[in-house]
Design a protein around this motif. Structure first.
Motif, mmCIF file in Angstrom:
data_model
loop_
_atom_site.group_PDB
_atom_site.id
_atom_site.type_symbol
_atom_site.label_atom_id
_atom_site.label_comp_id
_atom_site.label_asym_id
_atom_site.label_seq_id
_atom_site.Cartn_x
_atom_site.Cartn_y
_atom_site.Cartn_z
ATOM 1 N N TYR A 144 1.276 -0.154 7.350
ATOM 2 C CA TYR A 144 2.642 -0.540 7.717
ATOM 3 C C TYR A 144 2.751 -0.796 9.213
ATOM 4 C CZ TYR A 144 7.725 -0.563 7.636
ATOM 5 O OH TYR A 144 9.034 -0.930 7.756
ATOM 6 N N TYR A 148 3.671 -4.407 10.708
ATOM 7 C CA TYR A 148 4.907 -4.499 11.487
ATOM 8 C C TYR A 148 4.665 -5.217 12.818
ATOM 9 C CZ TYR A 148 9.359 -3.021 13.497
ATOM 10 O OH TYR A 148 10.610 -3.000 14.074
ATOM 11 N N GLY A 279 2.159 -8.404 -5.492
ATOM 12 C CA GLY A 279 2.317 -7.496 -4.366
ATOM 13 C C GLY A 279 3.107 -8.113 -3.237
ATOM 14 N N THR A 280 2.851 -9.386 -2.949
ATOM 15 C CA THR A 280 3.603 -10.070 -1.898
ATOM 16 C C THR A 280 5.078 -10.192 -2.265
ATOM 17 O OG1 THR A 280 1.601 -11.340 -1.374
ATOM 18 C CG2 THR A 280 3.688 -12.156 -0.496
ATOM 19 N N GLY A 283 6.887 -6.943 -1.681
ATOM 20 C CA GLY A 283 7.153 -6.756 -0.260
ATOM 21 C C GLY A 283 8.314 -7.596 0.232
ATOM 22 N N TYR A 286 11.693 -6.003 -1.083
ATOM 23 C CA TYR A 286 12.086 -4.821 -0.314
ATOM 24 C C TYR A 286 12.455 -5.191 1.121
ATOM 25 C CZ TYR A 286 11.070 -1.191 -3.730
ATOM 26 O OH TYR A 286 11.121 -0.365 -4.821
ATOM 27 N N GLY A 287 11.810 -6.222 1.679
ATOM 28 C CA GLY A 287 12.206 -6.680 3.000
ATOM 29 C C GLY A 287 13.617 -7.239 3.019
ATOM 30 N N GLY A 312 9.690 0.470 3.333
ATOM 31 C CA GLY A 312 8.291 0.053 3.399
ATOM 32 C C GLY A 312 7.389 0.911 2.534
ATOM 33 N N ALA A 315 7.983 0.067 -1.130
ATOM 34 C CA ALA A 315 7.305 -1.173 -1.507
ATOM 35 C C ALA A 315 5.845 -0.911 -1.856
ATOM 36 C CB ALA A 315 7.412 -2.186 -0.374
ATOM 37 N N TYR A 316 5.191 -0.081 -1.055
ATOM 38 C CA TYR A 316 3.786 0.262 -1.321
ATOM 39 C C TYR A 316 3.656 1.015 -2.648
ATOM 40 C CZ TYR A 316 -0.837 2.329 -0.659
ATOM 41 O OH TYR A 316 -2.139 2.729 -0.831
ATOM 42 N N ALA A 319 4.299 -1.240 -5.756
ATOM 43 C CA ALA A 319 3.155 -2.108 -6.065
ATOM 44 C C ALA A 319 2.004 -1.316 -6.673
ATOM 45 C CB ALA A 319 2.702 -2.831 -4.790
ATOM 46 N N ALA A 329 1.972 -5.662 -0.247
ATOM 47 C CA ALA A 329 3.406 -5.352 -0.326
ATOM 48 C C ALA A 329 3.897 -4.765 0.973
ATOM 49 C CB ALA A 329 3.664 -4.388 -1.483
#
Length: 329
Positions: A144, A148, A279-280, A283, A286-287, A312, A315-316, A319, A329
């Protein structure tokens, strides 16, 4: 004892002996009256236990229970020592030029572990690093933090080179290692014969690289941004390839080499796109949720870091629960 009443324990013992003697040598009668003797002995033990407890137990003014907080206490000390050591490495500029910072931290961890083991300060069995601890608690904040601070423009400008190294190179490593291992098994260089699918399971497990130490050195010496983003992007995207290859080979092994059909290979190939894009997508979702929530946190900015970290991490975990790429993610 003759001038007064006998004590209660003596009465209990005498009563028990009278019950045992009055039944005679009959085994059936002994079995019927056996619970009475057990109850009497239990009462005697309870009374004596109460007496001992009342005599020895006292209220403590100060107590020390290190075993109650041992695990989090020692872990916090480890983190504190690592942070202080990291500050010291940066203050003394000559040492990091001789040894990489990651190697110095590994050496420090070995010294701390050896000290705790031989001094028996803490139970080493409580601090065993397993797969769940690493993948659920240690890996997410590392990835993360890297994601970031990732330069997005440079990443998408070099997406072709990154995909070439992440996908084609990982497939090449898997095929090369698996075939070479199977060939060595067939010509006798390996004493036990290994099937082709098992060779590919092993090769898919070790084909992906994770250049954490290289990226740390690149960041310290401020290398070219393109070189840094290519290495970082390759290490980020090859996770999806490795996850798919390992699950594919493991599933093929369970099916059996003789029972494999064309549909199994097509499904395994399609799974790659599901893992990567799934997975993308998680992410991205959640973003967007985090962006929407933080839009209304102008008056409670103290909660914004909490939303950022929790979303974050969720999200992990989401996934990973779907067997998708948590790193993407």
């Amino acid at each position: 004892m003759a001038s007064g009443l006998p004590s209660r324990p003596f009465v209990l013992v005498a009563t028990s002996l009278f019950l045992l003697c009055s039944v005679g040598p009959s085994c059936d009668a002994l079995d019927k009256n056996q619970p009475d003797a057990i109850v009497s002995s239990h009462q005697f033990n309870d009374e004596s236990h109460k007496v001992v407890t009342n005599q020895t137990h006292r209220y403590k003014l100060v107590s020390f229970k290190f075993d109650h907080v041992e695990v989090p206490y020692v872990i916090c000390l480890w983190i504190l020592l690592a942070c202080i050591a990291k500050i010291g490495f940066h203050l003394y500029d000559k040492l990091p030029h001789v040894f990489p910072e990651s190697c110095l931290l590994i050496t420090l961890g070995i010294l701390v572990g050896v000290t705790l083991y031989f001094t028996e300060t803490a139970n080493s069995g409580q601090y065993t690093l397993n797969a769940n601890t690493f993948f659920l608690f240690l890996l997410p904040p590392i990835i993360y933090d890297a994601g970031y601070h990732m330069p997005n423009r440079a990443f998408f400008n070099n997406i072709g080179t990154i995909l070439l190294l992440a996908v084609v190179n990982t497939l090449w490593n898997t095929m090369g290692i698996g075939i070479c291992l199977y060939g060595m098994s067939q010509i006798g260089w390996i004493h036990s014969e290994i099937s082709l699918l098992h060779c590919f399971v092993f090769s898919s497990l070790i084909s992906a690289v994770d250049p954490v130490a290289v990226l740390a050195i690149f960041e310290e010496i401020q290398v070219n941004e393109i070189l840094y983003i290519i290495v970082f992007g390759e290490s980020l995207l090859n996770d999806g390839v490795t996850v798919v290859l390992y699950h594919m080979m493991d599933g093929f092994t369970e099916i059996g080499q003789a029972n494999l059909q064309i549909v199994d290979f097509v499904t395994g190939f399609a799974q790659f796109f599901i893992v990567v894009f799934g997975g993308t997508l998680i992410g991205v979702v959640y973003g967007l949720v985090g962006a929407f929530i933080t839009k209304y946190t102008d008056h409670v900015r103290v909660l914004e870091p909490l939303f950022v970290f929790v979303l974050g991490y969720l999200a992990y975990l989401t996934a990973e629960s779907m067997e998708l790429s948590g790193i993407l993610a």
